[in-house]
Write an enzyme that holds these catalytic residues in place. Structure first.
Site, PDB file in Angstrom:
ATOM      1  N   HIS A  84      -5.821  -2.894   6.698  1.00  9.40           N
ATOM      2  CA  HIS A  84      -5.159  -3.876   5.850  1.00  9.40           C
ATOM      3  C   HIS A  84      -4.101  -4.701   6.593  1.00  9.40           C
ATOM      4  O   HIS A  84      -3.340  -5.440   5.977  1.00  9.40           O
ATOM      5  CB  HIS A  84      -4.531  -3.193   4.632  1.00  9.40           C
ATOM      6  CG  HIS A  84      -5.556  -2.624   3.696  1.00  9.40           C
ATOM      7  ND1 HIS A  84      -6.514  -3.403   3.095  1.00  9.40           N
ATOM      8  CD2 HIS A  84      -5.806  -1.353   3.283  1.00  9.40           C
ATOM      9  CE1 HIS A  84      -7.295  -2.642   2.342  1.00  9.40           C
ATOM     10  NE2 HIS A  84      -6.894  -1.392   2.444  1.00  9.40           N
TER      11      HIS A  84
ATOM     12  N   TYR B  92       0.822  -1.213   0.000  1.00 10.29           N
ATOM     13  CA  TYR B  92       0.000   0.000   0.000  1.00 10.29           C
ATOM     14  C   TYR B  92       0.857   1.264   0.000  1.00 10.29           C
ATOM     15  O   TYR B  92       0.450   2.298  -0.521  1.00 10.29           O
ATOM     16  CB  TYR B  92      -0.990  -0.014   1.174  1.00 10.29           C
ATOM     17  CG  TYR B  92      -2.268  -0.708   0.778  1.00 10.29           C
ATOM     18  CD1 TYR B  92      -3.234  -0.029   0.041  1.00 10.29           C
ATOM     19  CD2 TYR B  92      -2.481  -2.044   1.066  1.00 10.29           C
ATOM     20  CE1 TYR B  92      -4.391  -0.658  -0.374  1.00 10.29           C
ATOM     21  CE2 TYR B  92      -3.643  -2.687   0.654  1.00 10.29           C
ATOM     22  CZ  TYR B  92      -4.599  -1.988  -0.068  1.00 10.29           C
ATOM     23  OH  TYR B  92      -5.738  -2.618  -0.493  1.00 10.29           O
TER      24      TYR B  92
END
Lengths: 767, 767
Positions: free
Chosen positions: B448, B291
Site C-alpha cells: 500500500h 491502515y
C-alpha cells in the site's frame, strides 16, 4: 456633566480652597481629563433617540447582554482609533488606497463614537468627533473635485460622490450625537464651512447624482436629508424627500455601469420617489439581493431618522410598508445559512450577517411591527445598532421574545408595479434539512443584471447543489484588478451559458444587448406554495430569443417513497424554426456514475468561441444516449442523481470552467449539459438528493437513485404530462398547462386510457 | 436471575398456588418473557470484565453520562436488529453484497448485545445471541469454502478469511458475555460444532493466512486467541500467541496486494512476533496511519483480553509498551481535526473518530497508564466501549480528569528496529491556529506504499494547504468499482508526480518497481523540535533514483515579523549526470497573482504519457522567471504566498489533475511545479499563510506576501545557506549542513564578510 460645567466647578474650587487644596485639585483635574463622564440629555430633536429611550438605554444597557457586547465591541474599535490619533488627509486615492480607506474609517468611527458618547456619557468620544470635524471643516473649503476622473459624478473626499454621500449619512449621525454638547459657535462653524456646502455639493451641484431613481441617489438623499434633520435645515429636508426639479437631468446620459441617469418615464425624484419606484410591491430590488443589501442601508437609516424627527410622515407606512417588505424580501432571498442567492452581479458569501442587514433588521423590528421572527435573525447576527432600535431588539431578545425565522416558499414580483416577472423561491423542509430551488424570471436588473432568463439554482441545507456562478469579481482584493469587475464578468459570468438555463444556438439572451434586455422581462405563469406535497413555480419568456417561446416549471415534490424532496425541472421550448438548444447544469463534487456512455477527451478544447462558451473546457461527450440519461455524483459526502428524458440525436456534454482565462479569474467548476437540435423540445429531468457517506465509518447509505424511469406521457398544445416511476413501481404524475394558467379552469385529459380531471394550471398525483 | 432460576420459581409457584392463581401466573410469565432482568455475575475468567468492575458498572452506569449514552445508542441498534429477526444466510456475496453485509452486521450486533446483557442483565440479549449462534452452529458444518475464488485465503462465511477472523474477534466477545448463562450442553454444542472447527480453519487449515507478519494475521491470531481464552482452550491460545511452525509458509508466495506471505527474514509467527515486527520502536506502522487504524483494533482488543485473562503476560508492557506507543503514534499522525495524514493508500477523512480508535483509546487509557490527555480525545469521540475500559474512561471524564491533547512536533521512526527512516511532523501553534508540516522519509510501506520519497504536505487548522492526494478509491461506494482500488490509484496516486516531491526525468521512484522499493528507505538526517522559533526536519534519499542524492529540509519558523509561522522548503539534489527535475506542489483555491509571466494554454494536453503525468492537464507555463518566482492564492478566504528562488532556464508550470480519466475517478485538483535542467540543484522556497478575507464585510487584511526576497547566499560541499528578507528589511538566515549531522560538531562559514559559528546540523538566525 459637560466640559463647561466642569470648568465652572474648577473655578469655584479655586476660590474656596486656595493654596492647601491645590494638590488635591491637580489630582481631580488629572482624573477628570481622563474620563469625564456625564449623563447626556436630549435637548434637540435627535434622528437616533428620543428622551425616553435614551434614558432607558443609559440606565439599562449593561443588563442587556447583546447590546452591551455591541457597546464593548464599538469601544474597542473607537479606543484604538483615538489612540491612533486623528488623520484627515488631502484626498488622493481610489478605493482601497490610503486616503479613501482613511476617510471611510473616519466616518465609521465618528458614528460609533457618537453612539458611545450618548450612551456612556464619556466626553472623550464627543471631543474626538468634534476635533475630527474641525479638521474636515478646515479641509473642505480648500477642496476642488477629487483628482480621479473615473466617475460620472466625482466627489470631494472620494473619487465618486457616492462615497461622499456615505460620509454624510454616517457623519450626520455623529453630529446628531454631539449636537447638544456643542455650543452655538461650534455648530455654526461646522454647518457653515462643512455640512451645508457639502450637502449642496451632493445635491444641487450634482443633480446627475442626486436626482436619479437609483441607489446612488438614495445615499445622496439620505445624507442630505439626515444632515438637514439634525441642522433643522428645512430646505435640505425637502430636497431630500422630493428631489430637485426633474429637468436638471439630461436625456441619454449614462453612468459608469451603463445605467441611464434619467430613468425611463421618470417624472419625480427624491427619497419618496425612490421608495415608490426602486422596489417592486413585494420589496424586490431589480439588481438582486447583493445590491439590495447595499442599497437598503440608506433607505432604512433615513427612514428611521424621519420616524424620529418627523413622525407625522409615517414613513414606514408609506406604500403599504414598502421598507419592511424590502427587508423581508432580503432575508427571504437567502439560503438557509443566510447567504443571499448570488443572482446577477453578486459576490458569494454576502449574507444577512452584513452590517447593512444588522441596521435593517433592528430598524424594521423597532419601527415596523416588532415581528419576533426578526429577533432570531438578530440573535444570529450577534450585534445590534447602538441606538433605540438596537436596544429595542436586544431587550426583546433578553426578554425571550425571539421566535425562529423559518423561511418558506414565496414569490417576489419584480418591477415597480409588480408586473415584470419575479423570483420564485421553493423550499421544503424534511427531517434531515431543507431543499431550496430558485427560479428567476425577473426583468434584466439594469447594469448589474445577468442574461439568464428562466435560470434555476438549487440549495440543500444552505449549500449550493446547482450553482448560480455569481460575479467574476473579488471585491476589495487588490490583486484582482483592484477589486473591480473583471473582464471575465462580462465575457462569462453575465452570459446565458454561465447559468442553469436554456441557450439557443449558443447565443446569449437578447444577443447580449443591454438596451434590448432592459425593455423586457420574463413572466410568471403560475406559482403555488399551498400544498405540502408539491411546491411549484412556472414562468415564461418570449423575448430573450426571437421566435422562441420558453416555459420552465420547477417543482419540489415530497413523498414518503423518497428520502428527501425531489426536484422536477420541465423546460418546454417552442420555436418558429429549428434551433440548437443547450441546457447546462453547474454542479459540484465528483461524478460517481453515468449511463450516458460519455467519452472523455484526450485533449481539451473550449466549447466555443464566444458568448461565454470560450471559457468552458469540453471534457467529454456522448451522442448515444438511452431513453433516460442518468448521472450520480457525490458532493460533501451526499449523493445526487439527475435523470433526464433523452433520445436519438441528443448529446450529453461534460465541461469545466477555465478556458481562455489567462489570470485564473474564474473558478474551475464543473458542469454538464444536454444539447438537442429541434424546433420544439421538452427537457424533462428529476434531481434527487439521496443518502450519505461517512469517511469515518466508511458506510454509505442510499447511494443509488430511486428513480427507475421518467417519461413524457402526454403532449398537446395545451398540456404536457410527466411520469416519474419509483424503483418500487409507484408513479408520480405531473401535468403542466401550457396555455391556461387560470386557477379556476377545469381540464381533462386521457393518459393510457385513464381520464384525469383537475382544476388549475397543473395536476399532481402519486399512484 | 438467569432463566433457569425463573423456571424453578415458576414451578414453586405452581405447586403452592394451583388453580386460582393461574391467571396471575400467566401475567407474570408474559411480563417475564418480555423483560427478564437479572444481575449478571461472573463465574468464568472473562476477557472483557473482572468481577469488581462489572459490579461497579452495573451499579453506576446510569450516572456516567458518556457511558450511559453509549449504552442507549447500542440498545437502539440492537433492539432494531432483534425486531428485524435473525438472518443467517448461506454465504454467497462479495463485500457490499447482502450475505456479506448481513454476517458482518450479525457479529457487530452480537458483540453489542453481549455487553448489554452483562450490564443491564436483560436476558433477551443473551437469548438473541444464543439463538443466532445456534443457527451458525447448524450452518457452519455444512459450509465448504466461500464460492468466490478472488482471495489468496478464501473464507467460509466471507470471500476472504480476513472477514471470518473479524467474525471470530467480535463473536468471541459475545460468547464471553453469555458464557455463564449457557449450560454445559449448550456450550459444548457451540464449541464443538462452530468455534473450535472455525478456529482451526482460521489457523492450521490456512497457515498462509494465520502465520504471517501482517495485519491479516493479527486478526486471525486475535480471533483464535480470544476464542481460546473464553473456551479455556490452551492449544488455541498458544497458537495465537506463538503461531504455527514457520515452515508451513512457502517462499515466494504472494497475497492479493502483492505482499509476500513469508516476510523477509521471518523466523517467528503469532501475536507476539507481530507486536515485535509490525511496528517501529516508536509505534509507526509501515503502511501508514490509514491502515494502522484498521490494524490496531485486533492488537488492542486481543491485548485487553490477555490482560484480563492472562495478566501474568503483562502484554501492555511488552516491547516497552509498544501497543500504547502505536496508539499514540496514531493520534499524532493526524491533523488538528483528528484526520489522519493520508500518506500511502489512504482515504481522506478517516480520523481518530473511527470505531477502531474508540477501542484503542479506551483500552490504552485503562490498561496503559491512564494518560488524561487520552480522555480529551475520548470526549471528542463521544462514545466508549461497553466494557471495563470504556467505563473507566467515561468515569474519569465525569470526574473531570480530562486534559487537552495538544499535538506537538515529533518524529516517528520507521522499520522494526527504527532504522528505516521515518516521518517528521512539525507543528507550530500561533494566536490564530496552527501550521503543521509533514515530511515523509519512511520505507516503502509494502503493497500500500506510495512512491513519494521526501514528500511533504502542509496543513493549517486541520485543513490541507499542500495536499497528499491519498488513494484513488471510494471505499464501500459501489459505483466506483465496488469500492475497490481504482486503476488510477496505480497510474496516478502512487506515482511520484502525484506528490509534493522531486521527480527526476519524469520517472517514478525506483522506476515504480515494488520489489526494488521494498529494499530501500530514506534516512533521517536531523530533526529538531527543541526550539520555539524553529522546528526543523531534514532527510536524505540516495536510492529512489540511481545516481541521484536528495536532501530535503522542511522547517517552520516563527517570528513576530510575520503573522504566522513560515514554511521553508529546501530541496537539495546532486547527481552524477544532468537531469530534468520537477518539483510539484498540489495546492487548493484560486490564484490571485503571480509574477511568473505564465501563459495559459489555448487547448489542454496531458503533461506526459506515463508515470502519472498522463493524468495532469498542463494549464499554463512560463520559461521566463524572475530571480524570485511568487504566487499568491486564496483558499477558504485565507491568503497563501509561495516564493521560490528561480533563474534562467527554470520553468514554471500550472496543471490540474484529470486527464486520461475516463470515469472521473480522480479529483480535479490544481498544482504548480518548478522544472529545472541541471546536475546539481537547490529548490528553495518559502510558503506564507497570511491574512484573511470576509465576504460579509468585504474587508481583506494582510493580502500580500511579506517576503521581499529569498536567496541562496552560500553553497559549498558542506553547507547551504538561505536568506529570507522581510519587506521591512529584516533577514531570516538558515544554514543547513549537507554532510555532517552531528549535534556536537561546530561549524564556521563566512557570508558577506560576516563569520557565522554554530554547533549542530543547522544554523538559524533573524537579524
Amino acid at each position: 456633566m459637560s466640559d463647561r460645567i466642569v470648568k465652572i466647578d474648577l473655578v469655584v474650587h479655586r476660590i474656596v480652597l486656595i493654596g492647601c487644596l491645590n494638590l488635591l485639585l491637580l489630582c481631580v483635574m488629572a482624573s477628570c481629563s481622563q474620563e469625564q463622564k456625564t449623563t447626556v440629555g436630549l435637548n434637540h430633536q435627535s434622528i437616533l433617540f428620543d428622551k425616553q429611550s435614551l434614558a432607558l438605554i443609559q440606565k439599562e444597557y449593561k443588563n442587556i447582554p447583546l447590546f452591551n457586547e455591541s457597546i464593548q465591541e464599538a469601544m474597542r474599535q473607537v479606543e484604538q482609533e483615538i489612540a491612533n490619533g486623528i488623520e484627515v488627509p488631502v484626498p488622493q486615492d481610489l478605493a482601497g488606497g490610503y486616503t479613501h480607506e482613511r476617510h471611510k474609517l473616519n466616518y465609521l468611527t465618528m458614528q460609533k463614537a457618537g453612539n458611545l458618547f450618548m450612551i456612556t456619557g464619556n466626553e472623550k468620544y464627543a471631543v474626538y468627533i468634534h476635533d475630527m470635524l474641525l479638521q474636515y471643516a478646515k479641509l473642505f473649503p480648500t477642496l476642488s473635485l477629487h483628482p480621479s476622473e473615473k466617475s460620472y459624478t466625482r466627489g470631494k473626499l472620494f473619487w465618486q460622490s457616492l462615497n461622499d454621500a456615505n460620509w454624510m449619512v454616517y457623519t450626520s449621525q455623529a453630529y446628531d450625537c454631539i449636537y447638544d454638547w456643542l455650543n452655538e459657535e461650534q455648530k455654526e462653524n461646522l454647518e457653515k464651512n462643512l455640512f451645508r456646502p457639502y450637502a449642496d455639493f451632493l445635491s444641487v451641484e450634482n443633480p446627475q447624482f442626486f436626482n436619479r431613481i437609483h441607489n446612488h441617489s438614495t445615499w445622496a438623499c439620505a445624507g442630505v436629508g439626515m444632515m438637514g434633520l439634525v441642522m433643522k435645515d428645512e430646505e435640505l429636508i425637502q430636497r431630500a424627500l422630493y428631489g430637485l426639479e426633474i429637468d436638471t437631468l439630461a436625456v441619454g446620459v449614462k453612468d459608469n455601469d451603463g445605467g441611464s441617469i434619467l430613468a425611463p418615464g421618470q417624472n419625480r425624484a427624491g427619497f419618496l420617489a425612490q421608495m415608490d419606484m426602486l422596489f417592486s410591491p413585494d420589496g424586490f430590488y431589480a439588481e438582486g439581493p447583493y445590491y439590495q443589501r447595499y442599497a437598503i442601508y440608506p433607505f432604512v437609516v433615513f427612514a428611521a431618522s424621519l420616524e424620529n424627527a418627523r413622525p407625522d410622515l409615517k414613513i414606514f407606512e408609506h406604500r403599504e410598508n414598502i421598507l419592511a417588505k424590502a427587508v423581508y424580501a432580503l432575508v427571504n432571498l437567502a439560503d438557509s445559512d443566510g447567504e443571499f442567492y448570488p443572482i446577477n452581479d453578486a459576490q458569494k458569501g454576502m449574507s444577512y450577517y452584513s452590517r447593512e442587514l444588522v441596521s435593517a433588521v433592528d430598524i424594521v423590528y423597532h419601527f415596523a411591527g416588532q415581528n419576533p421572527e426578526l429577533l432570531s435573525i438578530a440573535e444570529k447576527q450577534e450585534k445590534v445598532l447602538l441606538d433605540a432600535t438596537g436596544f429595542s431588539v436586544a431587550q426583546a431578545i433578553t426578554q425571550g421574545k425571539a421566535k425562529p425565522f423559518i423561511p418558506k416558499s414565496l414569490e417576489l414580483r419584480d418591477g415597480a408595479d409588480g408586473s415584470e416577472g419575479g423570483v420564485g423561491i421553493l423550499r421544503m423542509n424534511h427531517s434531515g434539512g431543507d431543499i431550496n430551488a430558485v427560479l428567476k424570471y425577473t426583468a434584466q436588473g439594469m447594469g448589474h443584471g445577468h442574461y439568464d432568463k428562466l435560470s434555476y439554482s438549487l440549495y440543500e441545507n444552505g449549500d449550493e447543489v446547482l450553482q448560480d456562478y455569481g460575479v467574476a469579481r473579488f471585491v476589495n482584493i487588490e490583486q484582482k484588478d483592484g477589486g473591480g469587475y473583471l473582464k471575465e464578468n462580462k465575457t462569462f459570468s453575465k452570459q446565458t451559458i454561465a447559468h442553469n438555463t436554456l441557450v439557443v444556438d449558443q447565443n446569449t439572451n437578447y444577443g447580449g444587448k443591454i438596451d434590448k434586455a432592459n425593455l423586457h422581462h420574463s413572466d410568471r405563469f403560475f406559482f403555488d406554495k399551498n400544498r405540502s406535497d408539491i411546491q411549484i413555480a412556472s414562468a415564461k419568456d418570449v423575448n430573450a430569443y426571437e421566435g422562441v417561446a420558453m416555459q420552465r416549471t420547477i417543482c419540489l415534490v415530497a413523498d414518503s417513497l423518497f428520502e428527501k424532496p425531489l426536484v422536477i425541472d420541465l423546460f418546454d421550448v417552442r420555436a418558429v424554426e429549428s434551433h440548437s438548444y443547450d441546457l447546462p447544469y453547474y454542479y459540484f463534487g465528483q461524478i460517481l456514475s453515468s449511463n450516458s456512455n460519455y467519452k472523455t477527451n484526450a485533449t481539451l478544447q473550449p466549447m466555443g468561441e464566444k458568448n461565454g462558451y470560450q471559457h468552458i473546457w469540453e471534457e467529454g461527450r456522448s451522442d448515444q444516449l438511452p431513453s433516460n440519461t442518468k448521472m450520480t455524483w457525490m458532493q460533501d459526502y451526499k449523493f445526487y442523481s439527475w435523470t433526464a428524458v433523452t433520445g436519438d440525436g441528443d448529446e450529453f456534454l461534460l465541461g469545466r470552467i477555465g478556458a481562455n482565462d489567462p489570470h485564473h479569474n474564474l473558478r474551475s467548476d464543473p458542469m454538464f449539459m444536454l444539447r438537442r437540435q429541434a424546433k420544439n423540445a421538452v427537457f424533462a429531468s428529476v434531481l434527487e438528493s439521496h443518502g450519505q457517506y461517512s469517511p469515518v465509518s466508511e458506510f454509505s447509505t442510499n447511494a443509488f437513485s430511486m428513480v427507475d424511469n421518467i417519461s413524457i406521457t402526454f403532449q398537446s398544445e395545451e398540456f404536457i404530462a410527466l411520469s416519474i416511476r419509483h424503483t418500487g413501481g409507484s408513479e408520480l404524475r405531473l401535468v403542466v398547462c401550457r396555455l391556461d394558467n387560470g386557477t379556476d379552469t377545469t381540464h381533462e385529459i386521457e393518459i393510457d386510457a385513464e381520464k384525469l380531471v383537475w382544476t388549475g394550471p397543473y395536476y399532481y398525483q402519486v399512484k
